[in-house]
Design an enzyme around this catalytic site. Sequence first.
Site, PDB file in Angstrom:
ATOM      1  N   GLU A  66      45.215  36.508  -4.603  1.00 14.27           N
ATOM      2  CA  GLU A  66      44.789  37.899  -4.438  1.00 14.27           C
ATOM      3  C   GLU A  66      43.268  38.026  -4.455  1.00 14.27           C
ATOM      4  OE1 GLU A  66      46.369  40.344  -3.398  1.00 14.27           O
ATOM      5  OE2 GLU A  66      48.389  39.578  -3.587  1.00 14.27           O
ATOM      6  N   CYS A 222      53.683  47.630  10.003  1.00 12.34           N
ATOM      7  CA  CYS A 222      52.975  48.914  10.002  1.00 12.34           C
ATOM      8  C   CYS A 222      51.470  48.627  10.067  1.00 12.34           C
ATOM      9  CB  CYS A 222      53.327  49.705   8.743  1.00 12.34           C
ATOM     10  SG  CYS A 222      52.836  51.424   8.842  1.00 12.34           S
ATOM     11  N   CYS A 229      57.064  50.379  15.081  1.00  8.10           N
ATOM     12  CA  CYS A 229      57.986  51.304  14.413  1.00  8.10           C
ATOM     13  C   CYS A 229      59.450  50.984  14.719  1.00  8.10           C
ATOM     14  CB  CYS A 229      57.670  52.732  14.801  1.00  8.10           C
ATOM     15  SG  CYS A 229      56.035  53.235  14.248  1.00  8.10           S
ATOM     16  N   CYS A 232      60.825  48.617  12.253  1.00  6.98           N
ATOM     17  CA  CYS A 232      60.462  48.884  10.857  1.00  6.98           C
ATOM     18  C   CYS A 232      61.702  49.142   9.996  1.00  6.98           C
ATOM     19  CB  CYS A 232      59.542  50.095  10.812  1.00  6.98           C
ATOM     20  SG  CYS A 232      59.100  50.550   9.140  1.00  6.98           S
ATOM     21  N   CYS A 238      60.374  57.600   7.404  1.00  5.68           N
ATOM     22  CA  CYS A 238      58.964  57.773   7.774  1.00  5.68           C
ATOM     23  C   CYS A 238      58.695  59.139   8.401  1.00  5.68           C
ATOM     24  CB  CYS A 238      58.550  56.663   8.740  1.00  5.68           C
ATOM     25  SG  CYS A 238      56.813  56.772   9.191  1.00  5.68           S
TER      26      CYS A 238
END
Length: 447
Positions: A66, A222, A229, A232, A238
């Site tokens: 990270e 996304c 989409c 997705c 959404c």
Amino acid sequence: AGVPAGTPAPPPAPHLFRDAAEIGALRENLLAWYDRCKRDLPWRTLVSGVGGIGASALIPAVWVSEIMLQQTQVATVIDYYNRWMQKWPTLQALAQASLEEVNELWAGLGYYSRGKRLQEAAKKVVSELAGQMPRTAEDLQKLLPGVGRYTAGAIASISYGQATGVVDGNVIRVLCRLRCIGADSSSPAVIDQLWDMANALVDRSRPGDFNQALMELGATVCVPKAPLCGECPVKQHCQARCRKLFGKPAPVPDVEDCGKQPGEIPVVALGLGPVVTVTFVFAGVGGCPLCPPPTEPWDSSLGVTNFPRKAAKKQPRVERTATCVLERRGCHGTLEYLIVQRPSSGLLAGLWEFPSLLLAQDLQEEKQREVLADHLRAWTGWPVVAGGLRFIGEVVHIFSHIHQTYVVYSLHLDGDLTLDPTLSPSRWVTEQEFHASAVSTAMKKVL
Ligand code: SF4
């Protein structure tokens, strides 16, 4: 999670999740997709202890990854991550590393203070916390240098299973689209709202996977410019997609008239506890603090990429730096270059570079040479004259907040040079040694 008895039903609005059933379905769909489609990344391989080293002594993989992934692409990070974990798999090993070694390994990854702080944090765990990593997001953020709210949430949920959310750039994009949040996504009020939402959405039994899934969705489906989409896994939840397909989000009211007023309003209606309220002092369309501002309403040509929105970025500072590649023939006839170490704080702290000097704005080329020659003369004791500096060219390097132009000169030296030991550390290196040193990408470009 169920709805605690007596919790008042939140009012419907495009920015809210309808109820616990909707959240449950979203978690399930997202996790099932993640299990099927997640990328095979080295820090996702579960390590339970190697070569007799217990798992608790290992440095949490997600911590290293990270920190490296902040501002850096996954493809770039993989090799650095693998080398780092091979060299310092444990907190103890990292605590004993020198800053020079850390900078050498980090060279080319950018934002060098990240590596330094990672090493300082490992030192702190070993010397002040008896080698025990803090295990909650709150403690991680409080106790470890360089660990902010996001990294703390990622380590706590992924490494230690704490049910806490994360909000990074990918999560901001996904949540703003899911809930049609069009107010400035870098404003503290919206960021707070997104944190509340992430904390409430996170799956209680698989928090680490859920957070990774949300981030993975933002990174692979996304995406900022052309989201997929159709593929997705949470498209049915959404609001932005609904708005694009049907002209308005579901359920009513319409996004331009979601009925919210600035002031004390319920912002996370998740059926997971008392409704959270936050006070907003600004307002978008129809007075709503989360809708796009009235001056920038929904643009149908943008579709779902209407969200998120950000205030205009600050222009980077423009700087020019004269830099001189001093070279000589070493004892075996090989070319060698002089590099000096930068101060231990500030930009590129502790890294090595060719002798350089920040130039005043609008300095003519002739004057540039003169100030650089003065600088090199004072610094090396060598009778450097402006006319002896050969102009090579310019190298542009963009740091996050600085548009830097290096004006590159070279100078060949014969004979011995006695450098003033009271000045910055310096050394002669061959080209190969230069590349193995802790030098920035900008200096590699200069060479
Ligand atoms: Fe993003 Fe499209 Fe999925 Fe909505 S449907 S979350 S905009 S990819």
